[in-house]
Scaffold this active site. Sequence first.
Site, PDB file in Angstrom:
ATOM      1  N   THR A 179     -54.439   3.140  20.289  1.00 55.78           N
ATOM      2  CA  THR A 179     -55.416   4.230  20.246  1.00 55.78           C
ATOM      3  C   THR A 179     -56.387   4.212  21.434  1.00 55.78           C
ATOM      4  O   THR A 179     -56.728   3.160  21.960  1.00 55.78           O
ATOM      5  CB  THR A 179     -56.249   4.147  18.949  1.00 55.78           C
TER       6      THR A 179
ATOM      7  N   ASN B 269     -46.003  -6.638  13.029  1.00 52.55           N
ATOM      8  CA  ASN B 269     -47.106  -6.423  13.959  1.00 52.55           C
ATOM      9  C   ASN B 269     -48.101  -7.570  13.824  1.00 52.55           C
ATOM     10  O   ASN B 269     -48.632  -7.827  12.747  1.00 52.55           O
ATOM     11  CB  ASN B 269     -47.791  -5.080  13.685  1.00 52.55           C
TER      12      ASN B 269
ATOM     13  N   CYS C 102     -56.651  -6.730  20.261  1.00 58.10           N
ATOM     14  CA  CYS C 102     -57.664  -7.379  19.410  1.00 58.10           C
ATOM     15  C   CYS C 102     -58.730  -8.048  20.286  1.00 58.10           C
ATOM     16  O   CYS C 102     -58.412  -8.550  21.367  1.00 58.10           O
ATOM     17  CB  CYS C 102     -57.017  -8.434  18.526  1.00 58.10           C
TER      18      CYS C 102
END
Length: 305
Positions: A196, A102, A133
Site C-alpha cells: 500500500t 505472508n 514492517c
Amino acid sequence: MGEVNTKVDLLGIELDNPIIPASGTFGYGYEFAELYDINILGTFSFKGTTKDPRFGNPTPRIAECYAGMINAVGLQNPGVEKVVSEELPRLAKCFNKKVMANVGGFSVEEYVYTAKMLDSCDQVGWLEVNISCPNVHGGGLNFGSYPESAAEVIAAVKKEVKKPVIAKLSPNVTDIAAIAKAVEAAGADAVSLINTLLGMRINLQTRKPVIANKMGGFSGSAIFPVAVRMVYQVANAVNIPVIGMGGVTTAEDVIEMMMAGACAVEVGAANLIDPCASRDIILDLPRVMEKYRIENLKDIIGVCK
C-alpha cells in the site's frame, strides 16, 4: 481461436491461473470457502503472520476514500504457532493447493523465526516476506525503505529456509527498482509489488485524522496506474519473476499488469468490497483473453517495451 490457456508458472509450481488474493484481504482462506470453492484460485497469500500474536492498532483503523481505502490494521494475527497448529489445519479442509505464507517481523530475528516455522509446513508453497514492517531496532523505519535493510532481511531468511522466498516491496520509496535489485542480489527468488501507498484522511468536524494511527496504507483502484508503473520498472530491472498487485479489480487489469511484466497478479482491496471478486475475475479471464486474441497467458508477460 481455440481454447485459451490461463496457466502460469510461479517458481516451479504451476498455477491454474495467475489470480492470487493478496495478504490481509483473504484471512486464512476458510471464511471465503463458505462463499465459493476457493480451489478455483491460482493460490492465495494468507494474513500477514508474525512471531507473536498481535492485537493490531487502536480503532478506528479503516477510512474510506474515493476509489479506495486507508487501513492501519497493524498486522493483527494470532501468531505463527497458532497459525501452524490451528489455521492451516482448518484451511486444509477446504483448500487442496499450496498456499502462499505472508511473513511479517519487527527484527531480522523475528522474520527468520516465523519464516522457518512456516517453511516446515507442507501446505506452504512460497514465503512472501513483507519487508514493509517497521524495524524496531533501527528507529522504526521500514526494512523495505532502504536497499541495505531490505537485503539484510531477505539474506537472513533465505539462509534458513528451503521454500522459494518472495520479497514484498513497499512503494513508499524513491527508487523501487534499486530495492528490487538489492533483494535479488540477496537471494530473493521473486518480488511482489506494490504494497500500500501511505495515505491520510482528516475529519472536518473534529479536525483530527480519521484513523487513530493518523496515517495508513492506501489501496484500491485509485493506485492501479502507480502499481503498473512500478511493476514495469522492476520487471525491467531484475531477472527474477515479478508478482504484480495494487488496485486490480478486473480481468483487464490482470492482463495489463502481466503485459507490464507480472507473471502472477494479486488482488487486494477488491476482495473487501466484494468477497467474490477474485472468483469473478478468474471466470472473466477467458472472455478477455479471447477479446484481445491471447491464447496463452504466459506469452504476454512483459510484452510491453
